[in-house]
Structure formats: structure tokens, C-alpha cells
Scaffold this motif. Sequence first.
Motif, mmCIF file in Angstrom:
data_model
loop_
_atom_site.group_PDB
_atom_site.id
_atom_site.type_symbol
_atom_site.label_atom_id
_atom_site.label_comp_id
_atom_site.label_asym_id
_atom_site.label_seq_id
_atom_site.Cartn_x
_atom_site.Cartn_y
_atom_site.Cartn_z
ATOM 1 N N UNK A 227 7.993 -2.672 -16.426
ATOM 2 C CA UNK A 227 7.836 -2.114 -15.073
ATOM 3 C C UNK A 227 7.120 -0.772 -15.073
ATOM 4 N N UNK A 228 6.415 -0.507 -13.981
ATOM 5 C CA UNK A 228 5.758 0.784 -13.846
ATOM 6 C C UNK A 228 6.751 1.862 -13.428
ATOM 7 N N UNK A 229 7.740 1.474 -12.638
ATOM 8 C CA UNK A 229 8.789 2.423 -12.269
ATOM 9 C C UNK A 229 9.659 2.683 -13.494
ATOM 10 N N UNK A 262 14.039 -2.086 -13.689
ATOM 11 C CA UNK A 262 14.679 -3.170 -14.419
ATOM 12 C C UNK A 262 15.574 -2.582 -15.492
ATOM 13 N N UNK B 149 8.268 -6.982 -11.066
ATOM 14 C CA UNK B 149 8.432 -5.723 -10.345
ATOM 15 C C UNK B 149 7.123 -5.119 -9.905
ATOM 16 N N UNK B 150 6.024 -5.513 -10.505
ATOM 17 C CA UNK B 150 4.767 -4.854 -10.197
ATOM 18 C C UNK B 150 3.723 -5.820 -9.671
ATOM 19 N N UNK B 184 7.896 2.446 -0.640
ATOM 20 C CA UNK B 184 7.724 3.508 -1.638
ATOM 21 C C UNK B 184 6.248 3.886 -1.738
#
Lengths: 408, 481
Positions: A227-229, A262, B149-150, B184
Motif C-alpha cells: 500500500x501507498x498509505x 493494510x 488499496x491503491x 482523502x
Amino acid sequence: MNPATHRPSVLMLTTYPIAKPRHGGQLRARALCDAYRAAGWDVATLAVFEAEAYAPDARGNDDIEFPPWSPYRRFAGRAVPLLADYCAGAFAAADDGAWPAIRGKLDPQLDVVHIEQPWLLPLAERILRERGAHPPKLVYGSQNVEHGLKRAIFEQAGVHGADDVIAAIEALEVRATQRADLVLAVTRADAAVLAAHRAGPVCYAPNGIAGWQAERAKLEQWRAQLPKAPWALFVASAHPPNVQGFYACFGDSLACVPPDSRVVVAGSVSEHVYRAACASRWAPINLSRLQLLGELADDDLAAVKTLAALYLLPITQGGGSNIKTAEAIYSRRPVVATSTSLRGYEDYATLPEITVADEVAAFRHAVMRRLLDEPPRADTGPDTPLREQLLWAHCLQAPLAQIDALIH
Amino acid sequence: MAHIWLDITTIKGWQRPPVGVVRVEAECCRHALAQGGASVRFCCFERENRRYVELSRDAAAQILAQRAAPSVAEPETLRATMTGRAKQLVRRAIWMLPARRQEPALRKLASVYRFARDSYAFARTAWQRMHDEIRAARAARAPIEAAPPDEALGTAPFRSGDVYVSMGLDWDHKDLDYLYRLKKQLGFKALLFCYDLIPVLLPHLCVGNVAPLFGHYFSGVAWCADKVLCISESSRHDLQRFCDTVGAPHCDTAIVHLGSDLRTNGSAIGDEVADIVDTQYILYVSTIERRKNHEVLYRAYTRLAAEGIVLPTLIFVGMQGWGVGDMMADFELDPRVKAKIRVLNHVSDIELAELFRHARFTVYPSLYEGWGLPLAEGLAYGKFCLCSNSSSLPEVGGDLVEYLDPWDTPAWTARLRWYIEHPEAVAQRETAIRERYRTPTWDETGTAVFAHARSLLDDTDGGGPLNAAVKSAAALREEAA
């Protein structure tokens, strides 16, 4: 023999191969062997291992399978699950077991027999007996209070009516502690427990880590897949307390993890985390917050560990100390840990990036805040003295000196 | 200039007159068109394309007009007409027979009709049960496939500072994990709704294994919303307790009450309802499903019938839902109550208004509610209610109705008997209702919703990618300590 040129020799006995170490026991045994070699010892390794638990390429040349159909897999005539490690000792020392094969592999010149965990004590005792008047020294490397850990594993797995098994394990541990010329303990708390059973020395030999350096190409490869986050890393073996602890700390729900983040799971625990997630009341939440990597090669794991924004140490049971704890502290990333996971690393609990959380609400809160907020930066210098103490070379320096003193 | 975006995905895809959650979105859309001004715009979510698109005011008005209520009465009128004609034809055919054969023919036809009707009811129940089992099995086999997620975000008309408002069937139509990421990235705020958490709290009363899916949905609400509008204190409490249970963040909440004014424009009342309103009856308006607890009324009525009480008809108005096939068969076949329990569905607003007006009183024994709109509607018509004491219902009825434990059959039996035999007690209650009950209107609901949206618009602190109002329960306890 010329003492000046004689290279001391050690036989390392384990119930798992260490050619390709993955779980904590393998990593510790391998690190001990490396420390012995670095100190100028000749090292032979021999594992008597569950045949079904390790792939062929994970086995060493001298390792011996403990077949699933062996009558030695039974305890007092009963099939007791999760007990192959204990049963391996009798199998290894038996004339109708592995002893004939093992005897042929033994070096005639042997200074130390080192057993990691007490399971192969029967084999070590047979080797010492067969050596007659000048037996090698016996070093017992304790990794845990095994009878307590086994009791917890049995309870979790629903194994009942095994009090006699627990008593036998405890007796084996006490015999190993009393019989050994030197006992190694992974925590000071364990050392105090073991010292109560012997007059001789108990040496504090904490778990360490090897350190890691990720290759640039691997970092780029994994950065694209993760994930980037900011995300959290959980690395563990399939040891049952690891899965149990994970969901116990999160209260069975990963909803505290932001939707774009994640919990990345690496190691053989992955499949078990997935199965438990599917069976949970909150399965869709949990599955949406998990990224499961399974077992990784060393270079991939190094990259993943480098990219993690947060390390999770959700250990709720068991003694000993945890190599993953040492790695998490060494990483300089924020860590959310239980006090159980910091056993043996209490000195590090006050570092600013370490959050100790033993209650579900506090654990969740800490994970959420660490993933949302800008994490506090720890020492940015390359290895501070405190973190260098986490490396195997430092952790095993004193124990190797004491072992060396046994034979000189 | 920042905008308020009202999401009308639900009414856009709805093919019938709006009810329940759909009604809330429709009424807020109506309010926005009438009073929202240029600051309110409209959008919908295209799930298959994973993007939000703007809808013009004209498009929104057209969608709303197409979903208006009066068409409900038309199929009913048509059916009534066809039934009447069929009856006429049968009567003519019978009259053409010799006199001695007319009565046997009538009896034979009645027997054939009953057999056909019962066979149809049995087949329909069996089909419904099989359909429910298939749907539940599919849901159990298909875990949530979380999007990576991306994954790339689709287009959206929102800008930083805007307020996005959604109140529809979001658990079916939206992807809140996607909304979180979009929010976001673009920096807008979100005002979402919480009706109830019944699928999470009482999954055994819902079809299929829906609890886990709704759990995921509500955790998404907690993460996405800058504010959540709850339709009752009970729902707000349930939402906060759920967030504590799963570890989702707490967000700001407020209460918005739903309107209970019925629209009474349009069509004529059908024969069936017209016949009923001339009789003595007790009214229960609700979908017929296990949670609504029609069972306790059925049991109470069997006891009252055994006592020889002269009973008014018990009228159930609502669509048949899940898991009540056997109970419906009992209504038909139990000789003790057969003539005393009637089920109506496809009732228009004007017919419902008439049923309320002429009922002796209403009942509402539901096991759990997020609000209790039919209770409020009955009160709006000045009707006393014998009501369950669970969840949000006391917030609706205050001290104007009488509350009973929904599981307490003897209590329901006793109090039904009392109010049936003491119409003066009912009249006293109705007087108090007329004097003191104030009907919340849908206009007030719309006003409140957009007032909250505007307050978010004006609040420049927080919002954006990190919800400034997000606090976990642990942080709140830390602060309290």
C-alpha cells in the motif's frame, strides 16, 4: 592432541533442520552455529525432525526424518497431537529408532554436545554414555519454559487429558537443566527459573538478530505491490500462539486500520491468519484490511521489513523471547507491542517509538494513531550502541566465552 | 464557492414508489430542489465504472417525479376492476344454470377457488424459502473481495471544501473504502446516515448471513464520515457501541427525526379497503417479517378467541418478507383466527391514510427498530398505539402510547383485551395525542439535514484527508481520565 592447534568441536542437536532457517528456533540454532564457527569451532549439526513439516530443500545432509508412522510418535501408547518434538528424543536414542543411523554420523572427536530445547536430551545422554570416561560437555540451550508453553498450546488446541504429558515435559526440562554443564536462557526471567533447579551456572543468552540490508531493486518491486498509505507489518511463524495473539490483541476486528492501509502479514502464519479472518464474525472487515505475503525469501523479507511503517508484536502468551521483537526494535520504526512480546527486551520499552499495549482498546488505538499520524523518528544515526546489542554477535559473545571455558 | 452534493443513486435506481430509506432520500431531494439553491448539486455513484457523476437539477427533478407515489394506486385499481369483472362473469354463468344446480355449482367453485388459492400460497412460500436459501448460500460463499488499496480512483465532481451527503441504500450501492480514498485525495467532507444496525445486532432476524457485510459497511461509515446523522438516540447508541466493539473510530453524530406526513393526493380507494374501514379493526402497518413480531399478536388473538371475546379484525398492512411463510399459513388455516386476521399489501398512501383514520387503535410489537415510522404515522392521525418497549420506539411515542415487552404474550393478551373492551380508555388516550403530539414533517427533516451539511461547509477546521473528529474510544477514555 595439540591444545594449541586443536579446534574445538560441537554437535548441535535440534528437532528442526537449520539449513534454511525460518522460525525462531531455527534462527537461534543457526545463529549459535555461526557464533561457534566465528569463535573457531568445528560445527556439526543434526536434526531429528518431523518429516511432514519441512520441505526436502530445507534439510541438511545429516538430518534424520522422524516418520509420522513411527510408533515413537505415541506417548504412553496414546496419539497426542502437537507432541512430535517431545517424542523425537526417545526415537532418536532408540536402537530401533534413529540411533543406528545417528551413531554412524558422529565425529569421534567431540567436545560439546549442544541441545537446543530439551527434546533431544535422551539422544545427548546416549551420546555421552557411549563416549565412556571422557564424555563431551553438555550445553542445554533453553528457549522457553516448555511445559508451560505446551500447556497453553494444548488449551488453545482443545487437547484435554494431557496432564501426564505436561508433567513429562517438565521432568525432561528439569533433567536437562540439572544434567547440563552449562545452561543458556533467553531471558533473565527464564534464567531465574532454571537456576532454581541447578547449582551450576545459567548464562543469559538473549535472542538476537542478523540485521538486514534491502536491495534497491527489491525495494522498488515491493513498493509497487504494497500500500501507498502507511501500513503495519506482522511477521511470524505458524506457531499457534502467534495467530491467537494476533486476533486477541485486535479484539477479532481490524477496523482500527484505515481503509486505505493494510496489515501486511509475512511468514507461515499468513495462512492461519487468513483462515481465522474468514471464520470471524467480522470477516469482510478483516479480509479488507489484510495483505498476506506468506513465506518470503530473505531478500524479499528484507525489503518488506524496510518499507514497513509500523511493526506489530501481538504476542500474548509464552515465555522465552522473540526474535521478531528484536527485529522490530532494530528497525527504528514505530512498534506496537504487548509487554509479553517485550520479554527479554524490557530495556527497550521506553524508547519513544515503542508503544506497549496489553488491552484491546489500547492496542487498537495505538495502531490507528501510528498509521494516521506522522510517526516519531527514533535515532537516525546508523547503529546506536543500544541497537547493536540486538545483534547475534553481541548477544552470544558471553555465552560462547562460557562454553569455551568449559573445555579449557 | 463550495457546494453540497446530494447523492441520489438510490432513487435513481429505484423502480417503485419510494418507501423507507428510499423515501428519506427522495424527500431530501425534494427539499433540495425546492430550497437548496445553487449551493446544492446532485450526483450519483456508478459502481460498475467506479466513479461519481454529476446530475443536473432537471435530471434530479425528473427522477423524483417518476418515482412519485400515486402510481401505486393504479395497479390496485386495475386489479380491483379485473376482480370485480371476474366475479360478475362467474355470477352470470351460475345464474344461467338451472336453479337446482346453482348452489352445488357455487360450492364446487368455492372449493376449487380455495384449493387454487392455497396451492398458490404454498408454492409461493416454498419458492420464497428456496430463493432465500439460495441467496444466503451465495452470500456465504462469496466473501468480500477487497479492492486493492491503491486502485486508480475514478472521476468525481467534488472539490476541496465541498460536502458530500449520502443517505440511501449505501450498503448496496456504494463502496465506502473507495469513498474514503477519494475523500482523502480531494479533501471534501462527508455527511452520512445511520438508520439502524439491526443486521449487525440481530443477524438471526435477517435473511442470509448479512451481519458481516453490514459490519464492513458501518466501519466504512465510521472512517468516511465527518458527521453521521442518526434517526434516533437508540441508533446513535448502537453505532457508538459498534465502533467500540470493532475498534472503528468515533465520529461526530447528531439526531435527525424522520417526517411522518403522508401525501394524500391522487387516486380513489379500492373496494377492499373501503369495505374494511366500515368495520371494527386494529391496525399494524409494517413489513411482515420475524423482527416485526406479528407472532405475538397472533398468539394473543388465539387466546382472546378462546375466551370468546368479540374481536375486531386485526389488519396487517405490509409486504411479506423473509421467514414468515409458516406464520402466514397459520393466519389462513387456524380456524380460531382465520376470519380475524387479514393481510393487505400494495396499499396506496391514501388508502393507508383511511386505514389509520378509521382504526380503533394501532399496534406495534416490533422486536427492534431504528425509528418506527408507522408508529409516528399513527400518532399523526391521532391514533393510540399498544407498542413494544424496545430500541427507539419510546423516543417516537413518548408518554402518549402504552409500552409492552414484545416477548410477553400474556401482557399483550391482557392489554388488547382491555382496550378492546374499554373504548373510553382509547378515547382518553386519543385526546392526549391530539392535544400534545406534534407531527414531524419531511420538510423539517430536509431542513435539518441541510443545516448539518451547511455547518460542515462552514467548518473550515478539520475535514480533508484526516478526519479531525476521529477519536477512538481509548482516546476518549484517556481524555476523561
